[in-house]
Write a protein that holds these residues in place. Structure first.
Motif, PDB file in Angstrom:
ATOM      1  N   ILE A 157      23.297  33.472  22.479  1.00 35.02           N
ATOM      2  CA  ILE A 157      23.673  33.521  23.897  1.00 35.02           C
ATOM      3  C   ILE A 157      23.070  32.308  24.594  1.00 35.02           C
ATOM      4  O   ILE A 157      21.882  32.022  24.451  1.00 35.02           O
ATOM      5  N   MET A 178      30.610  32.880  23.768  1.00 33.54           N
ATOM      6  CA  MET A 178      29.469  33.634  24.255  1.00 33.54           C
ATOM      7  C   MET A 178      29.903  35.032  24.709  1.00 33.54           C
ATOM      8  O   MET A 178      29.181  35.988  24.485  1.00 33.54           O
ATOM      9  N   LYS A 179      31.083  35.127  25.343  1.00 41.14           N
ATOM     10  CA  LYS A 179      31.543  36.430  25.798  1.00 41.14           C
ATOM     11  C   LYS A 179      31.708  37.393  24.638  1.00 41.14           C
ATOM     12  O   LYS A 179      31.416  38.578  24.757  1.00 41.14           O
ATOM     13  N   ARG A 180      32.214  36.869  23.522  1.00 44.63           N
ATOM     14  CA  ARG A 180      32.413  37.707  22.337  1.00 44.63           C
ATOM     15  C   ARG A 180      31.081  38.278  21.854  1.00 44.63           C
ATOM     16  O   ARG A 180      30.988  39.449  21.493  1.00 44.63           O
ATOM     17  N   HIS A 181      30.033  37.469  21.846  1.00 39.63           N
ATOM     18  CA  HIS A 181      28.703  37.924  21.429  1.00 39.63           C
ATOM     19  C   HIS A 181      28.196  39.035  22.344  1.00 39.63           C
ATOM     20  O   HIS A 181      27.651  40.032  21.876  1.00 39.63           O
ATOM     21  N   LEU A 182      28.391  38.856  23.647  1.00 45.17           N
ATOM     22  CA  LEU A 182      27.943  39.870  24.606  1.00 45.17           C
ATOM     23  C   LEU A 182      28.682  41.186  24.401  1.00 45.17           C
ATOM     24  O   LEU A 182      28.076  42.265  24.424  1.00 45.17           O
ATOM     25  N   ILE A 183      30.000  41.103  24.191  1.00 47.98           N
ATOM     26  CA  ILE A 183      30.801  42.315  23.997  1.00 47.98           C
ATOM     27  C   ILE A 183      30.392  43.025  22.715  1.00 47.98           C
ATOM     28  O   ILE A 183      30.232  44.262  22.696  1.00 47.98           O
TER      29      ILE A 183
END
Length: 156
Positions: free
Chosen positions: A58, A1-6
């Motif tokens: 997300i 999920m962090k990768r998607h946000l970044i």
């Protein structure tokens, strides 16, 4: 999920900065510029489609809604720009930026003062020239403020 946000945050940051700086590449050949505008418009549409797909992955509902709203708010000006670019790219009333004058400093820095005539509306801008040859120019919008120390060359 962090990768998607970044990925979403970096993409949105780049897209927002391009709204303010303008697309950096200009072509001297009208046919090439029309093709480039069309391809860039399609590419922007694909990028927003990709961002919407990423935002649906997300997990947090609040973050997902916040990012979808951010993407939509960023997509609104691009939607208008894409509609304008695609509709004018293949019309007979194709308006493009024309140089009025080139401002140059002794150290070699150049700025193009340009006008866009669209019907009875005239837009003016300054573009800092980063690279230029006969067929392509790479430049960004700028504000020169005080014009002392610049020599001006009028363009026909």
């Amino acid at each position: 999920m962090k990768r998607h946000l970044i990925i979403i945050l970096i993409s949105i940051s780049i897209l927002i900065s391009l709204i303010f700086t303008g697309f950096p590449i200009e072509f001297s050949d009208m046919f090439t510029e029309r093709i480039a505008r069309f391809v860039i418009s399609i590419l922007v549409i694909i990028i927003f489609f990709f961002l919407f797909k990423l935002s649906k992955k997300i997990n947090s509902k609040i973050l997902r809604i916040a990012f979808i709203i951010l993407i939509v708010l960023t997509a609104l000006p691009y939607t208008l720009i894409c509609i304008y670019n695609i509709s004018t790219a293949f019309s007979n009333n194709y308006s493009r930026w024309k140089d009025i004058s080139i401002l140059e400093k002794k150290d070699g820095k150049k700025i193009a003062y340009q006008v866009l005539e669209s019907g009875s509306i005239y837009n003016y801008r300054y573009r800092k020239i980063i690279y230029e040859n006969k067929s392509i120019r790479i430049s960004v919008n700028c504000d020169i403020g005080n014009q002392t120390g610049w020599s001006e060359t009028k363009v026909n």
